[in-house]
Write a protein that holds these residues in place. Structure first.
Motif, short mmCIF file in Angstrom:
data_model
loop_
_atom_site.label_atom_id
_atom_site.label_comp_id
_atom_site.label_asym_id
_atom_site.label_seq_id
_atom_site.Cartn_x
_atom_site.Cartn_y
_atom_site.Cartn_z
N GLU A 1 -10.07 -1.52 -2.11
CA GLU A 1 -8.88 -0.71 -2.18
C GLU A 1 -7.52 -1.12 -2.55
O GLU A 1 -6.80 -0.66 -3.53
CB GLU A 1 -8.55 0.01 -0.88
CG GLU A 1 -7.40 1.19 -0.68
CD GLU A 1 -6.96 1.48 0.77
OE1 GLU A 1 -6.28 2.45 0.64
OE2 GLU A 1 -7.56 0.90 1.48
N LEU A 2 -7.15 -2.33 -2.27
CA LEU A 2 -6.07 -3.05 -2.44
C LEU A 2 -6.19 -3.44 -3.94
O LEU A 2 -5.27 -3.32 -4.77
CB LEU A 2 -5.89 -4.36 -1.66
CG LEU A 2 -4.53 -5.02 -1.87
CD1 LEU A 2 -3.41 -4.13 -1.17
CD2 LEU A 2 -4.51 -6.34 -1.04
N LEU B 1 -14.56 2.46 -7.22
CA LEU B 1 -15.81 2.86 -6.32
C LEU B 1 -15.93 2.33 -4.96
O LEU B 1 -16.28 3.13 -4.06
CB LEU B 1 -17.04 2.58 -7.11
CG LEU B 1 -18.48 3.13 -6.78
CD1 LEU B 1 -18.39 4.58 -6.61
CD2 LEU B 1 -19.62 2.58 -7.46
N ALA B 2 -15.72 0.93 -4.90
CA ALA B 2 -15.68 0.60 -3.55
C ALA B 2 -14.45 0.99 -2.68
O ALA B 2 -14.76 1.38 -1.33
CB ALA B 2 -15.62 -1.11 -3.61
N ALA B 3 -13.60 1.24 -3.31
CA ALA B 3 -12.23 1.76 -2.27
C ALA B 3 -12.70 3.21 -1.79
O ALA B 3 -12.68 3.68 -0.94
CB ALA B 3 -11.17 1.85 -3.43
N ARG C 1 0.81 -1.19 -0.02
CA ARG C 1 0.01 0.01 -0.12
C ARG C 1 0.98 1.08 0.10
O ARG C 1 0.60 2.44 -0.50
CB ARG C 1 -0.91 -0.04 1.07
CG ARG C 1 -2.25 -1.11 0.95
CD ARG C 1 -3.17 -0.86 2.33
NE ARG C 1 -4.06 -1.64 2.26
CZ ARG C 1 -4.93 -2.19 3.27
NH1 ARG C 1 -4.34 -2.15 4.48
NH2 ARG C 1 -5.84 -2.71 3.08
N GLN C 2 1.90 0.96 0.72
CA GLN C 2 2.86 2.37 0.50
C GLN C 2 3.75 2.57 -0.53
O GLN C 2 4.33 3.89 -0.68
CB GLN C 2 3.76 2.18 1.93
CG GLN C 2 3.21 2.02 3.18
CD GLN C 2 4.07 1.72 4.37
OE1 GLN C 2 5.32 1.95 4.37
NE2 GLN C 2 3.54 1.61 5.57
N LYS D 1 0.77 -12.23 -6.51
CA LYS D 1 -0.02 -13.31 -6.49
C LYS D 1 -1.18 -13.29 -5.34
O LYS D 1 -2.44 -13.14 -5.43
CB LYS D 1 0.26 -14.64 -6.95
CG LYS D 1 -0.50 -15.73 -6.78
CD LYS D 1 0.10 -17.24 -6.88
CE LYS D 1 -1.01 -18.04 -7.30
NZ LYS D 1 -0.63 -19.40 -7.51
N MET D 2 -0.44 -12.91 -4.19
CA MET D 2 -1.22 -12.96 -2.87
C MET D 2 -2.23 -11.66 -2.83
O MET D 2 -3.41 -12.00 -2.31
CB MET D 2 -0.21 -12.89 -1.73
CG MET D 2 -0.97 -12.88 -0.31
SD MET D 2 -0.96 -11.17 0.25
CE MET D 2 0.61 -10.77 0.36
N ILE D 3 -1.82 -10.72 -3.10
CA ILE D 3 -2.50 -9.36 -3.11
C ILE D 3 -4.02 -9.60 -4.04
O ILE D 3 -4.84 -8.61 -3.82
CB ILE D 3 -1.82 -8.05 -3.44
CG1 ILE D 3 -1.34 -8.24 -4.84
CG2 ILE D 3 -0.80 -7.98 -2.45
CD1 ILE D 3 -0.91 -7.07 -5.09
#
Length: 552
Positions: A278-279, A447-449, A210-211, A241-243
């Motif tokens: 958001e991710l 939009l969800a983020a 995220r950073q 892959k994980m995110i």
């Protein structure tokens, strides 16, 4: 020295537990005895074992030892006259009979004899030519092997389908043995539980993503803290892959014969739905990760920095090999902004470049003032604008689907029509539809983020990072890069000023916010001090007057 023909033994188990039995020992003993009786040498150095690889799904060929052997045979690296000992033909393949026999033919045509330990049969060109019925027998064995695996596969799929439908309906709760479970969970007492040390590693990896940190730096940070994302340690590609995995919100996804099942609440969730959205929004943004250089760019590499004169990309060039300041930082003039249109002679008529330092300083100072930041961000509500764009994109996707349906109906109705033309048109429409669906998904995540986050970053967030950005602090610049990506859709650089002259001492910057608001500032190219410029907006980039002296 001429290479000698050898005897090779191939073992395959679809379930690794089968290797614990005595069949492997029996086959190796058989291969050694066969080699001795025929005056040949068993190659004990080359281990051909595929444990846990399915011959029905051809994984033993795609990623196993048999695939390596087939390639070696095709390339002539297995000496003709060599022998491959297998327990039975079903060890070689359980694919569709025509494909299974093609693999047997590939081995035989390379001059290799296949010996089946279960019945002592030998398959080679001479024997099959003399006894053609052996070829028929091999085909019958392959048909039976495929039917057995196909029947088992259908039963397993039917059972998994019933479990999935029961989970969705809320009538069944239990473990579904299909696919891999996330490394941060374990099955305990009839349910999945989180593994604390794995969860700590995953949370740190997500936080660094995220950073704006890249995978290599994240892996290094995990190692420094003694954290591992899985039993196999930390792999850089594993992070990306994980995110993307919906297991982060506790969901298990399965696809059975083209039908997708999403089992909500199957695992304990690490993220909420808004956090995951958001991710995904971050993951979908081009250039969000920093580049390879030791200095993270503040706005270059994000796909938003463009030349004000030609509209092409503006990139950073750090001359790190030259003399540095006393504190080790590069000289301000050694960190440059360059238009690729001019450097590559592809259309930009304004020569030269400018230092990135005054531009960064001006942007950080501008956004550190709450009044400036509010004016930049005010205007059309972000969620409303996104919802409108999402509705438009969904409508476009629906129209494309309708066009595809009409093309297919026309093709079916008119058998005499040119099928190639219809098929080409259908493929073009399907490509457009896939692109539009991807756009819809991206807008849904955005939009969800937006719905799950607070107001845009306040000016004090910029102000707290300004000094670190100036000092080339890695962490500060990485965080500031995220603020830039969240705030601006484009930053246009006029490195010779809005109205370029040879002697100009200013740099023009056009800031375009996410919601479309624009602000123009004129920057002193030496100090980075800025002031609101006399507006020239309304002129497209290509319409800004450029003196003849700048033409090359």
């Amino acid at each position: 020295m001429t290479a000698k023909a050898r005897v090779y033994s191939y073992l395959r188990f679809s379930d690794p537990k089968q290797a614990a039995g005595s069949s492997a020992e029996r086959q190796l003993e058989y291969a050694a005895r066969w080699a001795a009786e025929n005056g040949m040498e068993l190659d004990a150095t080359l281990t051909l074992r595929d444990e846990g690889l399915s011959a029905y799904h051809q994984r033993h060929v795609k990623q196993g030892a048999l695939g390596v052997f087939l390639l070696a045979a095709e390339e002539g690296r297995i000496v003709p006259g060599s022998v491959l000992v297998v327990e039975g033909l079903d060890r070689l393949s359980r694919a569709e009979p025509i494909q299974a026999q093609a693999q047997l033919a590939q081995i035989v045509n390379a001059g290799i004899t296949v010996v089946t330990a279960s019945d002592g049969r030998e398959y080679n060109r001479e024997r099959l030519k003399a006894q053609p019925m052996d070829l028929v027998y091999s085909l019958l064995v392959m048909i039976r092997a495929h039917e057995e695996s196909d029947t088992k596969s259908k039963r397993v799929k039917a059972a998994i389908r019933r479990q999935c439908e029961g989970w969705v309906a809320g009538t069944w709760r239990g473990i579904i043995r299909n696919g891999k479970d996330p490394h941060w969970t374990r099955w305990e007492d009839g349910r999945f539980e989180l593994v604390p040390e794995r969860v700590a590693a995953i949370r740190l990896a997500i936080s660094m993503y995220r950073q704006g940190h890249g995978a290599v730096r994240t892996v290094s940070a995990l190692a420094d803290q003694g954290l591992k994302m899985s039993n196999n340690g930390n792999v850089a590609t594993q992070i990306y892959k994980m995110i993307r995995s919906r297991t982060l919100i506790g969901e298990k996804s399965l696809e059975i014969d083209g039908e997708e099942y999403r089992l909500e609440g199957y695992y304990p969730a690490l993220l909420t739905e808004p956090e995951f959205a958001e991710l995904q929004h971050l993951a979908g943004q081009r250039g969000r990760r920093k580049g390879r250089g030791e200095i993270p760019g503040l706005f270059t590499g994000l796909g938003i920095s463009t030349c004000g004169y030609c509209g092409q990309a503006v990139v950073a060039q750090n001359l790190m090999g030259r003399a540095r300041k006393a504190d080790g930082r590069p000289q301000d003039g050694h960190r440059r902004l360059i238009c690729v249109g001019n450097s590559h002679n592809s259309g930009c008529t304004v020569r030269g470049s400018c230092s990135v330092v005054p531009v960064e300083r001006a942007i950080m100072n501008y956004c550190s003032d709450q009044i400036n930041l509010t004016r930049l961000q005010e205007g059309e509500n972000g969620s409303t604008a996104l919802a409108a764009r999402l509705a438009q994109s969904r409508a476009k996707a629906s129209e494309l689907q309708s066009q595809i349906d009409r093309v297919m109906d026309a093709l079916l109705a008119d058998r005499d029509a040119a099928p190639a033309a219809f098929a080409r048109k259908a493929r073009e429409l399907e490509a457009l539809l896939d692109a539009e669906k991807s756009k819809v998904q991206g807008l849904e995540h955005e939009l969800a983020a937006t719905a799950g986050t607070a107001t845009p970053a306040l000016a004090d967030a910029w102000a707290q990072l300004a000094t670190g950005v100036e000092q080339l602090d890695y962490e500060a610049r990485t965080q500031a890069r995220q603020l830039v990506a969240d705030t601006f859709s484009r930053i246009m650089i006029f490195h010779r000023g809005f109205l370029p002259t040879e002697e100009t001492r200013t740099i023009g910057i056009l800031l375009i916010a996410k919601h479309g608001n624009t602000r123009e500032i004129t920057v002193d190219r030496r100090t980075g001090e800025w002031e609101a410029s006399t507006t020239i907006s309304g002129l497209p980039a290509g319409d800004i007057p450029v003196p003849d002296s700048f033409y090359q």
